[in-house]
Design a protein around this motif. Structure first.
Motif: not given
Length: 267
Positions: A57-66, A105-109, A121-127, A129-134
């Motif tokens: 799910d983390y990979y899909a969040l970062i790299y998959a364009d939904h 595979a490329t994507a926005p941070t 804005t702050v650095g993302c953590t594993p917890a 990152v699920w509420q993050s934006t591109p």
């Protein structure tokens, strides 16, 4: 008209023998099996990062364009160059292979907000990152698989009966180098770095179309002048099992690839 003498018969036999030598050599050259070959293939690919659903799910969040589910958007092309050395050429071709691939595979941070102030804005953590934006920067995951293996091509019917279709099978070991970058720099944290390697194995089935039957005269000239034995276009299906032999600490690059390619066999 005078009758043939013994000298005339000997001269005629010598002339026939001399004129038949190039013809025999040409026939031998036209039917000689290849000694080595090279291939270039590409196909859309998406790795199975882990057996852990959260990691996938983390990979899909970062790299998959939904928003754009194009096969090439969510599955970047895996491009592979391969060379083969044929060791047995009797009933088909049996050889050893070496290959190198490239996939990225490329994507926005991702940008995370301070829970106490949405404007910060702050650095993302594993917890979080699920509420993050591109974000405006770019992150990239690059995989370079290096493989060795064996290949068998059933080209007996192609060589003896001029059937243009050649089925084949491959199997081998694979070591996938990988690294992740953010903003052009290698990703890292306090406990890990964003690079490594994963050992695995691969298997493939494919079908080749020999292009020589389209222009047989051109193919014959290529054999005689450049040593190109055969040229092919092909399609194959590859299964990659690249998970460090079920090592949970390794980044997985397993997956299936349906690819098309171009191959040249050399004398």
């Amino acid at each position: 008209m005078r009758a043939f003498t013994m000298i005339d018969c000997v001269a005629l036999a010598t002339l026939l023998a001399l004129t038949s030598v190039p013809t025999h050599a040409a026939m031998t050259s036209s039917t000689a099996p290849p000694s080595w070959g090279m291939e270039l293939r590409m196909g859309p690919f998406r790795p199975r990062i882990s057996d852990n659903a959260r990691d996938r799910d983390y990979y899909a969040l970062i790299y998959a364009d939904h928003n754009k589910r194009s096969v090439f958007k969510n599955r970047p092309l895996l491009k592979t160059v391969e060379t083969s050395r044929y060791l047995l050429t009797g009933f088909g071709l049996l050889g050893a292979t070496v290959s190198v691939g490239h996939w990225v595979a490329t994507a926005p941070t991702r940008v995370c907000q301070d829970p106490n102030d949405a404007n910060v804005t702050v650095g993302c953590t594993p917890a979080s990152v699920w509420q993050s934006t591109p974000g405006n920067d770019t992150t990239a995951l690059t995989v370079v698989p290096i493989g060795v293996g064996v290949v068998y091509r059933f080209d007996f019917a192609s060589r003896r009966l001029s059937v243009p279709l050649v089925p084949y099978a491959k199997a081998g070991l694979d070591y996938a180098l990988w690294w992740n970058t953010a903003g052009g720099r290698l990703s890292k944290s306090a406990v890990t770095k964003g690079s490594g390697g994963t050992l695995g194995y691969t298997g493939a089935l494919g079908l080749m179309l020999n292009l020589d039957w389209i222009e047989p005269n051109t193919a014959s000239r290529a054999r005689a002048t450049s040593g190109i034995a055969d040229s092919y276009v092909y399609v194959d299906w590859t299964l990659r099992v690249s998970d460090g032999f079920s090592d949970p600490k390794r980044l997985g690059t397993s997956g299936r690839v349906l690819a098309v390619g171009l191959a040249l066999d050399m004398l």
